[in-house]
Scaffold this motif. Structure first.
Motif, PDB file in Angstrom:
ATOM      1  N   VAL A 167       0.825  -0.942   0.033  1.00  0.00           N
ATOM      2  CA  VAL A 167       0.151  -0.159  -0.094  1.00  0.00           C
ATOM      3  C   VAL A 167       0.847   1.007  -0.248  1.00  0.00           C
ATOM      4  CG1 VAL A 167      -2.031  -1.167   1.151  1.00  0.00           C
ATOM      5  CG2 VAL A 167      -0.037  -0.023   2.604  1.00  0.00           C
ATOM      6  N   ASP A 168       0.182   2.281  -0.505  1.00  0.00           N
ATOM      7  CA  ASP A 168       1.250   3.361  -0.544  1.00  0.00           C
ATOM      8  C   ASP A 168       0.725   4.423   0.853  1.00  0.00           C
ATOM      9  OD1 ASP A 168      -1.324   4.468  -1.099  1.00  0.00           O
ATOM     10  OD2 ASP A 168      -0.981   4.869  -3.208  1.00  0.00           O
ATOM     11  N   SER A 169       0.770   5.589   0.503  1.00  0.00           N
ATOM     12  CA  SER A 169       0.668   6.448   1.685  1.00  0.00           C
ATOM     13  C   SER A 169      -1.216   6.890   2.154  1.00  0.00           C
ATOM     14  CB  SER A 169       1.214   7.840   1.604  1.00  0.00           C
ATOM     15  OG  SER A 169       0.841   8.471   0.599  1.00  0.00           O
ATOM     16  N   SER A 170      -1.935   6.070   1.422  1.00  0.00           N
ATOM     17  CA  SER A 170      -3.176   6.352   1.385  1.00  0.00           C
ATOM     18  C   SER A 170      -3.858   5.676   2.799  1.00  0.00           C
ATOM     19  CB  SER A 170      -4.067   5.674   0.236  1.00  0.00           C
ATOM     20  OG  SER A 170      -3.943   4.341   0.119  1.00  0.00           O
ATOM     21  N   VAL A 171      -3.227   4.751   3.590  1.00  0.00           N
ATOM     22  CA  VAL A 171      -3.688   4.432   4.897  1.00  0.00           C
ATOM     23  C   VAL A 171      -3.043   5.130   5.850  1.00  0.00           C
ATOM     24  CG1 VAL A 171      -3.661   2.358   6.182  1.00  0.00           C
ATOM     25  CG2 VAL A 171      -3.927   2.078   3.767  1.00  0.00           C
ATOM     26  N   ILE A 172      -1.562   5.394   5.790  1.00  0.00           N
ATOM     27  CA  ILE A 172      -1.069   6.065   6.856  1.00  0.00           C
ATOM     28  C   ILE A 172      -0.340   7.160   6.056  1.00  0.00           C
ATOM     29  CG2 ILE A 172       0.500   6.218   8.641  1.00  0.00           C
ATOM     30  CD1 ILE A 172       0.473   3.194   8.849  1.00  0.00           C
ATOM     31  N   PRO A 173      -0.699   8.567   6.430  1.00  0.00           N
ATOM     32  CA  PRO A 173       0.015   9.638   5.545  1.00  0.00           C
ATOM     33  C   PRO A 173       1.114   9.659   5.679  1.00  0.00           C
ATOM     34  CG  PRO A 173      -2.116  10.342   6.768  1.00  0.00           C
ATOM     35  CD  PRO A 173      -1.683   8.928   7.128  1.00  0.00           C
TER      36      PRO A 173
END
Length: 253
Positions: A187-193
């Motif tokens: 995952v990219d930074s969409s879950v944890i900014p």
């Protein structure tokens, strides 16, 4: 360290059991003797003793295979292995090799829950902590755990998250399918900014997830399958999984 003296006859007999372990199924006496490098008469004497105690059984066609005592010993050994402790012991080396912070998560009734945290030397700010429940459909950890757990285990928590959030179910299904093939999810930074993540499962003898190990860090390249850390993580999880009897799962080409 001085090598301990043992009982030579037991050491020799173990070679017969090891020959059985390497085989794909029951073996004839001649094959067992050849594979254990014993003459047939010696191999037969060991097998007779193993049959009497239940370590080995003899098939109606005369071939030999593991018996009920071997099964009970193997199950007892597997039950005494603790995947969480084994993973915790391996995480400092993983962090040292990759330079990323590592999380260890198990499945709870609410979803993947962080049970261990190994920080890297590169600090970053996050709300994650021990006991944090990660999102299922928007996290790498959630994807690999859903991919390697029965739907009966995950369905309720997934449905609850779908009711709370606007989840792209088709996109998540594709991520889960990829995780099943590669034993990796990203995952990219969409879950944890500001943070990216990659996760891989620890599997048991049935190919089901015991836990998941996740690497996180501010490097956006971490969310790519080609990142070197991905292979380091997968190799570690495969090694740990093999200790719990997981079958070999070959990633798709």
């Amino acid at each position: 360290m001085k090598k301990r003296r043992g009982i030579q006859s037991i050491d020799t007999g173990i070679r017969v059991l090891e020959a059985l372990e390497r085989a794909d199924g029951p073996l004839a006496l001649k094959d067992l003797s050849a594979n254990s490098e014993l003459d047939p008469s010696s191999a037969h004497r060991y097998l007779a003793s193993f049959v009497r105690c239940g370590l080995v059984r003899q098939e109606p066609d005369g071939r030999y295979d593991f018996g009920p005592l071997a099964l009970r010993i193997g199950l007892a050994a597997m039950q005494r292995l603790d995947p969480v402790q084994a993973a915790e012991r391996a995480m400092p080396e993983l962090v040292a090799q990759t330079g990323y912070t590592a999380l260890l998560s198990v499945w709870s009734n609410r979803g993947p829950t962080v049970v261990h945290w190994q920080r890297s030397k590169n600090p970053f700010t996050t709300n994650l902590a021990l006991g944090s429940v990660l999102p299922i459909c928007r996290s790498a950890t959630g994807a690999v755990m859903v991919g390697f757990l029965p739907a009966a285990v995950t369905a309720e928590a997934v449905a609850a998250e779908n009711r709370r959030e606007n989840v792209d179910r088709e996109a998540f299904a594709r991520i889960v399918e990829r995780a099943r093939k590669t034993k990796l999810a990203f995952v990219d930074s969409s879950v944890i900014p500001g943070l990216s993540a990659i996760a891989s499962p620890l599997l048991d003898w049935n190919g089901e997830a015991l836990a998941a190990v996740t690497l996180i860090g501010p490097d956006p390249e971490l969310a790519r399958a080609s990142h070197p850390a991905a292979q380091v993580l997968r190799r570690l999880c495969e090694r740990l999984s093999s200790e719990f009897g997981a079958p070999e799962l070959r990633p798709a080409a």
